[in-house]
Design an enzyme around this catalytic site. Structure first.
Site, PDB file in Angstrom:
ATOM      1  N   GLY A 187      19.857 -10.441  -7.020  1.00 41.55           N
ATOM      2  CA  GLY A 187      18.444 -10.795  -7.016  1.00 41.55           C
ATOM      3  C   GLY A 187      17.848 -11.262  -8.323  1.00 41.55           C
ATOM      4  O   GLY A 187      16.711 -11.747  -8.333  1.00 41.55           O
TER       5      GLY A 187
ATOM      6  N   PRO B 286      25.236 -10.175  -8.066  1.00 41.58           N
ATOM      7  CA  PRO B 286      24.484 -11.372  -8.461  1.00 41.58           C
ATOM      8  C   PRO B 286      25.086 -12.650  -7.884  1.00 41.58           C
ATOM      9  O   PRO B 286      26.309 -12.805  -7.824  1.00 41.58           O
ATOM     10  CB  PRO B 286      24.621 -11.374  -9.988  1.00 41.58           C
ATOM     11  CG  PRO B 286      25.915 -10.680 -10.253  1.00 41.58           C
ATOM     12  CD  PRO B 286      26.112  -9.678  -9.144  1.00 41.58           C
ATOM     13  N   GLY B 287      24.234 -13.535  -7.433  1.00 46.16           N
ATOM     14  CA  GLY B 287      24.683 -14.847  -6.976  1.00 46.16           C
ATOM     15  C   GLY B 287      24.020 -15.907  -7.833  1.00 46.16           C
ATOM     16  O   GLY B 287      24.619 -16.495  -8.732  1.00 46.16           O
TER      17      GLY B 287
ATOM     18  N   TYR C 194      11.824 -23.912   1.010  1.00 48.68           N
ATOM     19  CA  TYR C 194      11.004 -22.949   0.240  1.00 48.68           C
ATOM     20  C   TYR C 194       9.992 -23.644  -0.659  1.00 48.68           C
ATOM     21  O   TYR C 194       9.397 -22.992  -1.509  1.00 48.68           O
ATOM     22  CB  TYR C 194      11.879 -22.085  -0.669  1.00 48.68           C
ATOM     23  CG  TYR C 194      13.131 -21.519  -0.049  1.00 48.68           C
ATOM     24  CD1 TYR C 194      13.056 -20.578   0.979  1.00 48.68           C
ATOM     25  CD2 TYR C 194      14.383 -21.893  -0.505  1.00 48.68           C
ATOM     26  CE1 TYR C 194      14.207 -20.047   1.530  1.00 48.68           C
ATOM     27  CE2 TYR C 194      15.542 -21.359   0.041  1.00 48.68           C
ATOM     28  CZ  TYR C 194      15.439 -20.443   1.059  1.00 48.68           C
ATOM     29  OH  TYR C 194      16.587 -19.915   1.597  1.00 48.68           O
TER      30      TYR C 194
ATOM     31  N   CYS D 293      15.332 -38.466   8.634  1.00 44.49           N
ATOM     32  CA  CYS D 293      14.132 -38.828   9.416  1.00 44.49           C
ATOM     33  C   CYS D 293      13.187 -37.653   9.587  1.00 44.49           C
ATOM     34  O   CYS D 293      12.967 -37.179  10.702  1.00 44.49           O
ATOM     35  CB  CYS D 293      14.573 -39.354  10.769  1.00 44.49           C
ATOM     36  SG  CYS D 293      15.676 -40.731  10.572  1.00 44.49           S
ATOM     37  N   GLU D 294      12.669 -37.136   8.511  1.00 42.98           N
ATOM     38  CA  GLU D 294      11.678 -36.066   8.542  1.00 42.98           C
ATOM     39  C   GLU D 294      10.850 -36.191   7.275  1.00 42.98           C
ATOM     40  O   GLU D 294      11.409 -36.410   6.196  1.00 42.98           O
ATOM     41  CB  GLU D 294      12.347 -34.686   8.471  1.00 42.98           C
ATOM     42  CG  GLU D 294      13.315 -34.418   9.558  1.00 42.98           C
ATOM     43  CD  GLU D 294      13.205 -32.997  10.102  1.00 42.98           C
ATOM     44  OE1 GLU D 294      12.195 -32.318   9.855  1.00 42.98           O
ATOM     45  OE2 GLU D 294      14.156 -32.614  10.795  1.00 42.98           O
TER      46      GLU D 294
ATOM     47  N   TYR E  86      23.069 -21.691  -3.657  1.00 43.13           N
ATOM     48  CA  TYR E  86      22.351 -22.015  -2.422  1.00 43.13           C
ATOM     49  C   TYR E  86      22.114 -23.517  -2.299  1.00 43.13           C
ATOM     50  O   TYR E  86      21.097 -23.960  -1.783  1.00 43.13           O
ATOM     51  CB  TYR E  86      21.027 -21.224  -2.334  1.00 43.13           C
ATOM     52  CG  TYR E  86      21.248 -19.742  -2.522  1.00 43.13           C
ATOM     53  CD1 TYR E  86      21.913 -19.008  -1.548  1.00 43.13           C
ATOM     54  CD2 TYR E  86      20.845 -19.079  -3.688  1.00 43.13           C
ATOM     55  CE1 TYR E  86      22.158 -17.659  -1.721  1.00 43.13           C
ATOM     56  CE2 TYR E  86      21.093 -17.727  -3.869  1.00 43.13           C
ATOM     57  CZ  TYR E  86      21.750 -17.026  -2.883  1.00 43.13           C
ATOM     58  OH  TYR E  86      22.005 -15.690  -3.058  1.00 43.13           O
TER      59      TYR E  86
HETATM   60  N1  LLP Z   1      23.324  -9.132  -2.084  1.00 43.91           N
HETATM   61  C1  LLP Z   1      22.704  -9.239  -0.887  1.00 43.91           C
HETATM   62  C2  LLP Z   1      22.835  -8.174   0.091  1.00 43.91           C
HETATM   63  C3  LLP Z   1      21.938 -10.382  -0.603  1.00 43.91           C
HETATM   64  O1  LLP Z   1      21.323 -10.484   0.568  1.00 43.91           O
HETATM   65  C4  LLP Z   1      21.827 -11.422  -1.579  1.00 43.91           C
HETATM   66  C5  LLP Z   1      21.050 -12.626  -1.316  1.00 43.91           C
HETATM   67  C6  LLP Z   1      22.509 -11.258  -2.799  1.00 43.91           C
HETATM   68  C7  LLP Z   1      23.240 -10.095  -3.018  1.00 43.91           C
HETATM   69  C8  LLP Z   1      22.490 -12.285  -3.898  1.00 43.91           C
HETATM   70  O2  LLP Z   1      21.223 -12.495  -4.373  1.00 43.91           O
HETATM   71  P1  LLP Z   1      20.984 -13.415  -5.688  1.00 43.91           P
HETATM   72  O3  LLP Z   1      21.580 -12.708  -6.874  1.00 43.91           O
HETATM   73  O4  LLP Z   1      21.642 -14.709  -5.455  1.00 43.91           O
HETATM   74  O5  LLP Z   1      19.517 -13.521  -5.752  1.00 43.91           O
HETATM   75  N2  LLP Z   1      18.768 -19.139   0.129  1.00 43.91           N
HETATM   76  C9  LLP Z   1      17.826 -18.504  -0.766  1.00 43.91           C
HETATM   77  C10 LLP Z   1      18.351 -17.199  -1.314  1.00 43.91           C
HETATM   78  C11 LLP Z   1      18.723 -16.187  -0.248  1.00 43.91           C
HETATM   79  C12 LLP Z   1      19.286 -14.922  -0.830  1.00 43.91           C
HETATM   80  C13 LLP Z   1      19.777 -14.025   0.226  1.00 43.91           C
HETATM   81  N3  LLP Z   1      20.440 -12.836  -0.220  1.00 43.91           N
HETATM   82  C14 LLP Z   1      17.459 -19.485  -1.868  1.00 43.91           C
HETATM   83  O6  LLP Z   1      17.964 -20.601  -1.876  1.00 43.91           O
HETATM   84  O7  LLP Z   1      16.628 -19.186  -2.697  1.00 43.91           O
END
Ligand code: LLP
Length: 422
Positions: A240, A275-276, A317, A343-344, A372
């Site tokens: 997050g 972390p992603g 978003y 086409c949107e 993402y």
């Molecule tokens: N762990 C869990 C259980 C999660 O649901 C998520 C993200 C993460 C870790 C990784 O979160 P991060 O570190 O990346 O914030 N598509 C959206 C983001 C959706 C995130 C969903 N869950 C965007 O493009 O902003």
């Protein structure tokens, strides 16, 4: 971004490679990732934990390219997965099963069986129903499943509503009030080893306070849980941490980890983070070419060959992504919309952006697209998905070929039917 993407004499480079050279060989649109940027962000987390026991599980949903995952696995990361498909990718790319955690709000029976079979580190369990299924499947397979409960700490992450997950009204996790009883019941279940507690409150958080609040709530629950004889090894605090897309002031991984460690209050549980975006987000860009420039008198549109099917975040978003020409040019800026061919009207990458004057065929790069981006792309409007390219120093490799028209129709068939009853 740790200067992995930077301009040299007006030309954009990714590490030691000119983006223009890659575009010439690969065509556009393509995602371009810097292995240095991926590794250095992961390393920031690793350094900040130092000797404190921890596991950084890269969130596969943010970027699931095999080459990227393999790089993360080689650097010692674990993986956070949310589906059988992500388990498949994680194993294929070289993550040891005992470094994989499985989150996700609806795990199917086949997915549960695959994960137990693989011997993953743990399931982050969402409900008692799910736990009962995991226990049943573990017994059938003659194995044991390690679990944490994902609790919902009900804190407001103050982020976009679609990506906040830790509020009572969200579908995720188990209410704190039910968790104690759930742990008590899980103690007696066959095939289940309780090893941790987990939460994840949302994504793109640029304030550390909600993380610390969530940790405080999880810690007090943990003390209650341990008071009736369950010893937990892990606290998983999810992912997050936000990044800078535009004007955000996102804390660094180091600041984030220090805030967490400062709030452990003498507890010595191993910490898992997932972390992603904070690793992948600024480690990638999307490179696109200008197809046409259209001035309607009311507005100027730059029509590019990447669209909402390639990068959904602006449409979905209203997310901001910085966009710059690959060759820095004209100093005169004018307000434009940068849009794709779909086409949107919702198909845009940027709206009302002050942009230098450019021409047909020019290359643009959309920044902060490493997380993402490709993973949320689709074939809408029968558009083959973009290529993905990974750079290391002076070298680059296509790590996912651009899709072909044949890829678009794979698995489909023509029946040559006419309608029987009209
Ligand atoms: N762990 C869990 C259980 C999660 O649901 C998520 C993200 C993460 C870790 C990784 O979160 P991060 O570190 O990346 O914030 N598509 C959206 C983001 C959706 C995130 C969903 N869950 C965007 O493009 O902003």
């Amino acid at each position: 971004m740790d200067n992995a993407f930077r301009y040299q004499d007006g030309e954009l480079f990714c590490e030691g490679v000119a983006v223009r050279d890659i575009a010439r060989q690969v065509g556009t649109p393509f995602y371009l990732y810097s292995s240095f940027a991926f590794c250095s962000r992961l390393n920031d987390y690793e350094k900040a934990f130092g000797n404190y026991p921890h596991l950084v599980c890269f969130a596969v949903k943010s970027n699931s390219n095999l080459a990227v995952l393999n790089l993360m696995a080689n650097q010692g990361a674990g993986a956070d997965i949310v589906s059988g498909g992500e388990l498949f990718r994680a194993l294929r790319s070289g993550f040891p099963a005992d470094r994989i955690v499985y989150s996700g709000v609806g795990k199917t029976i086949p997915e549960i069986r695959e994960a137990i079979g693989a011997g993953i580190l743990m399931f982050n369990v969402e409900s008692m129903q799910e736990l009962e299924e995991i226990s049943r499947q573990a017994r059938i397979l003659g194995k044991r499943a390690r679990i944490s409960f994902r609790v919902n700490p009900d804190v407001n992450p103050k982020t976009h509503p679609y990506i906040s997950t830790g509020l009572k009204k969200n579908k995720f996790g188990m209410p704190m009030g039910m968790a104690l009883e759930a742990y008590r019941m899980a103690m007696d279940m066959d095939g289940i080893d309780i090893i941790g507690i987990d939460c994840h409150i949302g994504s793109q958080l640029t304030d550390l306070a909600p993380f610390v609040d969530a940790l405080d709530r999880v810690k007090s629950l943990l003390v209650d849980i341990e008071s009736f004889g369950i010893e937990l090894d892990y606290i998983d605090i999810g992912g997050g941490l936000g990044i800078k897309y535009h004007e955000e002031n996102a804390p660094s991984p180091g600041e984030y980890v220090r805030a967490i460690l400062d709030h452990m209050d003498g507890l010595e549980h191993k910490i898992i983070i997932e972390p992603g975006r904070s690793i992948a987000g600024n480690a990638g860009i999307l490179v696109t070419s200008v197809i046409n420039i259209k001035d309607t008198g009311t507005k100027k549109f730059i029509i590019v060959d990447a669209a909402m099917n390639d990068l959904a975040r602006p449409s979905l978003y209203e997310a901001y992504h910085a966009i710059h020409p690959v060759s820095r040019g004209d100093a005169v800026h004018e307000a434009v919309d940068i849009v794709g061919p779909i086409c949107e009207s919702g198909d845009f990458l940027a709206r009302n952006r002050l942009f230098p004057r450019i021409a047909r065929g020019d290359l643009l790069s959309v920044f902060s697209a490493g997380a993402y981006g490709f993973t949320m792309s689709s074939n809408y409007n029968s558009r083959p998905r973009a290529a993905e390219v990974l750079v290391r120093g002076q070298e680059f490799a296509v790590v996912r070929a651009r899709e072909t028209y044949d890829d678009l129709i794979r698995g489909e068939k023509v029946l040559d039917w006419t309608c029987e009853r009209l």
